[in-house]
Design a protein around this motif. Structure first.
Motif, PDB file in Angstrom:
ATOM      1  N   LEU A 297       0.887  -1.149   0.000  1.00  0.00           N
ATOM      2  CA  LEU A 297       0.000   0.000   0.000  1.00  0.00           C
ATOM      3  C   LEU A 297       0.930   1.205   0.000  1.00  0.00           C
ATOM      4  N   ASP A 298       0.773   2.089  -0.966  1.00  0.00           N
ATOM      5  CA  ASP A 298       1.700   3.207  -1.109  1.00  0.00           C
ATOM      6  C   ASP A 298       1.905   3.956   0.202  1.00  0.00           C
ATOM      7  N   LYS A 299       3.090   4.547   0.348  1.00  0.00           N
ATOM      8  CA  LYS A 299       3.398   5.336   1.539  1.00  0.00           C
ATOM      9  C   LYS A 299       2.389   6.449   1.740  1.00  0.00           C
ATOM     10  N   ASP A 300       1.893   7.030   0.644  1.00  0.00           N
ATOM     11  CA  ASP A 300       0.950   8.143   0.727  1.00  0.00           C
ATOM     12  C   ASP A 300      -0.496   7.676   0.886  1.00  0.00           C
ATOM     13  N   SER A 301      -0.709   6.373   0.919  1.00  0.00           N
ATOM     14  CA  SER A 301      -2.058   5.826   1.052  1.00  0.00           C
ATOM     15  C   SER A 301      -2.246   5.230   2.443  1.00  0.00           C
ATOM     16  N   GLU A 302      -3.504   4.996   2.796  1.00  0.00           N
ATOM     17  CA  GLU A 302      -3.817   4.436   4.113  1.00  0.00           C
ATOM     18  C   GLU A 302      -4.820   3.303   3.960  1.00  0.00           C
ATOM     19  N   GLY A 303      -5.062   2.634   5.088  1.00  0.00           N
ATOM     20  CA  GLY A 303      -6.108   1.625   5.087  1.00  0.00           C
ATOM     21  C   GLY A 303      -5.612   0.211   5.287  1.00  0.00           C
TER      22      GLY A 303
ATOM     23  N   LYS B 122      -9.926  -5.986  -4.337  1.00  0.00           N
ATOM     24  CA  LYS B 122      -9.468  -5.004  -3.350  1.00  0.00           C
ATOM     25  C   LYS B 122     -10.250  -3.715  -3.586  1.00  0.00           C
ATOM     26  N   GLU B 123     -10.897  -3.215  -2.537  1.00  0.00           N
ATOM     27  CA  GLU B 123     -11.769  -2.048  -2.669  1.00  0.00           C
ATOM     28  C   GLU B 123     -11.134  -0.823  -2.004  1.00  0.00           C
ATOM     29  N   TYR B 124     -11.245   0.319  -2.685  1.00  0.00           N
ATOM     30  CA  TYR B 124     -10.644   1.566  -2.218  1.00  0.00           C
ATOM     31  C   TYR B 124     -11.673   2.693  -2.252  1.00  0.00           C
ATOM     32  N   LEU B 125     -11.537   3.619  -1.310  1.00  0.00           N
ATOM     33  CA  LEU B 125     -12.274   4.883  -1.346  1.00  0.00           C
ATOM     34  C   LEU B 125     -11.260   5.958  -1.710  1.00  0.00           C
ATOM     35  N   VAL B 126     -11.609   6.781  -2.702  1.00  0.00           N
ATOM     36  CA  VAL B 126     -10.640   7.709  -3.273  1.00  0.00           C
ATOM     37  C   VAL B 126     -11.200   9.125  -3.295  1.00  0.00           C
ATOM     38  N   GLY B 127     -10.398  10.079  -2.818  1.00  0.00           N
ATOM     39  CA  GLY B 127     -10.728  11.491  -2.936  1.00  0.00           C
ATOM     40  C   GLY B 127      -9.905  12.097  -4.059  1.00  0.00           C
ATOM     41  N   VAL B 128     -10.517  12.963  -4.842  1.00  0.00           N
ATOM     42  CA  VAL B 128      -9.832  13.600  -5.969  1.00  0.00           C
ATOM     43  C   VAL B 128     -10.057  15.108  -5.945  1.00  0.00           C
ATOM     44  N   ASN B 129      -9.319  15.818  -6.792  1.00  0.00           N
ATOM     45  CA  ASN B 129      -9.322  17.283  -6.762  1.00  0.00           C
ATOM     46  C   ASN B 129     -10.368  17.916  -7.658  1.00  0.00           C
ATOM     47  N   ARG B 130     -11.144  17.095  -8.374  1.00  0.00           N
ATOM     48  CA  ARG B 130     -12.175  17.614  -9.270  1.00  0.00           C
ATOM     49  C   ARG B 130     -13.458  16.820  -9.080  1.00  0.00           C
TER      50      ARG B 130
ATOM     51  N   THR C 141      -6.230  12.910  -3.945  1.00  0.00           N
ATOM     52  CA  THR C 141      -5.891  13.649  -2.730  1.00  0.00           C
ATOM     53  C   THR C 141      -5.942  12.770  -1.482  1.00  0.00           C
ATOM     54  N   GLN C 142      -6.670  11.678  -1.564  1.00  0.00           N
ATOM     55  CA  GLN C 142      -6.754  10.728  -0.447  1.00  0.00           C
ATOM     56  C   GLN C 142      -7.104   9.359  -1.004  1.00  0.00           C
ATOM     57  N   LEU C 143      -6.447   8.327  -0.465  1.00  0.00           N
ATOM     58  CA  LEU C 143      -6.714   6.972  -0.933  1.00  0.00           C
ATOM     59  C   LEU C 143      -6.686   6.030   0.264  1.00  0.00           C
ATOM     60  N   ARG C 144      -7.810   5.334   0.462  1.00  0.00           N
ATOM     61  CA  ARG C 144      -7.921   4.410   1.597  1.00  0.00           C
ATOM     62  C   ARG C 144      -8.437   3.059   1.103  1.00  0.00           C
ATOM     63  N   ARG C 145      -7.704   1.987   1.409  1.00  0.00           N
ATOM     64  CA  ARG C 145      -8.193   0.648   1.079  1.00  0.00           C
ATOM     65  C   ARG C 145      -9.091   0.178   2.213  1.00  0.00           C
ATOM     66  N   VAL C 146     -10.276  -0.307   1.868  1.00  0.00           N
ATOM     67  CA  VAL C 146     -11.254  -0.683   2.893  1.00  0.00           C
ATOM     68  C   VAL C 146     -11.615  -2.161   2.862  1.00  0.00           C
ATOM     69  N   ARG C 147     -11.178  -2.888   1.811  1.00  0.00           N
ATOM     70  CA  ARG C 147     -11.510  -4.311   1.741  1.00  0.00           C
ATOM     71  C   ARG C 147     -10.480  -5.061   0.917  1.00  0.00           C
ATOM     72  N   ILE C 148     -10.148  -6.265   1.362  1.00  0.00           N
ATOM     73  CA  ILE C 148      -9.355  -7.218   0.590  1.00  0.00           C
ATOM     74  C   ILE C 148     -10.128  -8.528   0.610  1.00  0.00           C
ATOM     75  N   VAL C 149     -10.659  -8.926  -0.538  1.00  0.00           N
ATOM     76  CA  VAL C 149     -11.506 -10.132  -0.667  1.00  0.00           C
ATOM     77  C   VAL C 149     -12.650 -10.031   0.348  1.00  0.00           C
ATOM     78  N   ASN C 150     -12.667 -10.896   1.354  1.00  0.00           N
ATOM     79  CA  ASN C 150     -13.746 -10.908   2.351  1.00  0.00           C
ATOM     80  C   ASN C 150     -13.381 -10.177   3.639  1.00  0.00           C
ATOM     81  N   ILE C 151     -12.223  -9.551   3.673  1.00  0.00           N
ATOM     82  CA  ILE C 151     -11.747  -8.897   4.899  1.00  0.00           C
ATOM     83  C   ILE C 151     -11.953  -7.395   4.783  1.00  0.00           C
TER      84      ILE C 151
END
Length: 238
Positions: free
Chosen positions: A105-111, A134-142, A200-210
């Motif tokens: 998971l990138d240094k600039d990302s969380e989750g 793998k599911e992610y929630l992503v914030g963007v600048n536009r 601007t923000q990236l968070r992983r919230v799911r991996i398969v069933n976890i």
């Protein structure tokens, strides 16, 4: 056993972070404020912020051969086992056993990121043909548009190859969710850049069933038996 290890073993935080809690007088042993280096018996009631510790291991986990944990990685932590790298994930968790991150998971990302002491299983879990979601929630600048989401879902040329089709959905004016089945380096950021969006923000919230669920940033926990059943090949010995 030292109180910082008891706290760490319960899954609240690392031993280093436990020492900080003790120094802040937020830890008690049988009602008395704990001191740095304090020792507690196994039947003592140890509380953090007034909440009693619960054993980290579930009934089935105690008999496992290997450690399997989920961490809510903060921004700034690097997913490497190299101790020479500042803020590496292994030192951050400070686990008693030798553990490895499963993927990155990138240094600039969380989750959500998974780690294990079972090095033999890491490549099998990551194998591309398994197409683990793998599911992610992503914030963007536009503002997120339907055209942008459709383009992302169809695939984008990244690192000289087209990304696999994926699932996307709008979750806010400047936010979207995306489900990938591959893990190219900085994939989501590069995909967004192809449409002149900046993440601007990236968070992983799911991996398969976890799922990340209510796990706080910087906290980790053992995977449950049900989670392991859904993640690992059935022939795997835990």
């Amino acid at each position: 056993m030292r109180v910082n290890k008891l706290i760490s073993d319960s899954g609240v935080c690392s031993r280093r972070e436990a020492d900080a809690l003790i120094a802040q007088r937020r830890v008690t042993i049988d009602g008395a404020v704990a001191a740095i280096g304090a020792v507690a018996t196994m039947d003592a009631v140890v509380c953090v912020d007034g909440v009693a510790l619960r054993p980290r291991a579930a009934r089935g986990a105690a008999a496992r051969r290997h450690v399997y944990i989920a961490l809510n990685k903060p921004v700034g932590i690097t997913c490497t086992t190299e101790h020479a790298v500042k803020d590496n994930i292994v030192d951050f968790i400070d686990h008693a056993e030798r553990i490895f991150p499963i993927g990155r998971l990138d240094k600039d990302s969380e989750g959500l990121i998974l780690l294990t002491s079972n090095g033999d299983i890491v490549n099998e879990i990551l194998r591309a043909e398994n197409a683990h979601e793998k599911e992610y929630l992503v914030g963007v600048n536009r503002p997120v548009t339907a055209q942008f989401l459709t383009g992302m879902a169809r695939g984008v040329r990244v690192h000289g190859q087209m990304t696999r089709p994926c699932k996307t959905r709008r979750i806010a004016k400047f936010g979207f969710a995306i489900v990938l089945t591959q893990g190219l380096n900085r994939q989501i950021r590069l995909m967004a850049e192809a449409f002149d969006y900046r993440v601007t923000q990236l968070r992983r919230v799911r991996i398969v069933n976890i799922r990340l669920g209510a796990l706080r940033v910087g906290q980790w926990r053992n995977l449950t038996d049900a989670e392991l059943h859904g993640l690992l090949p059935q022939r795997t010995s835990w």
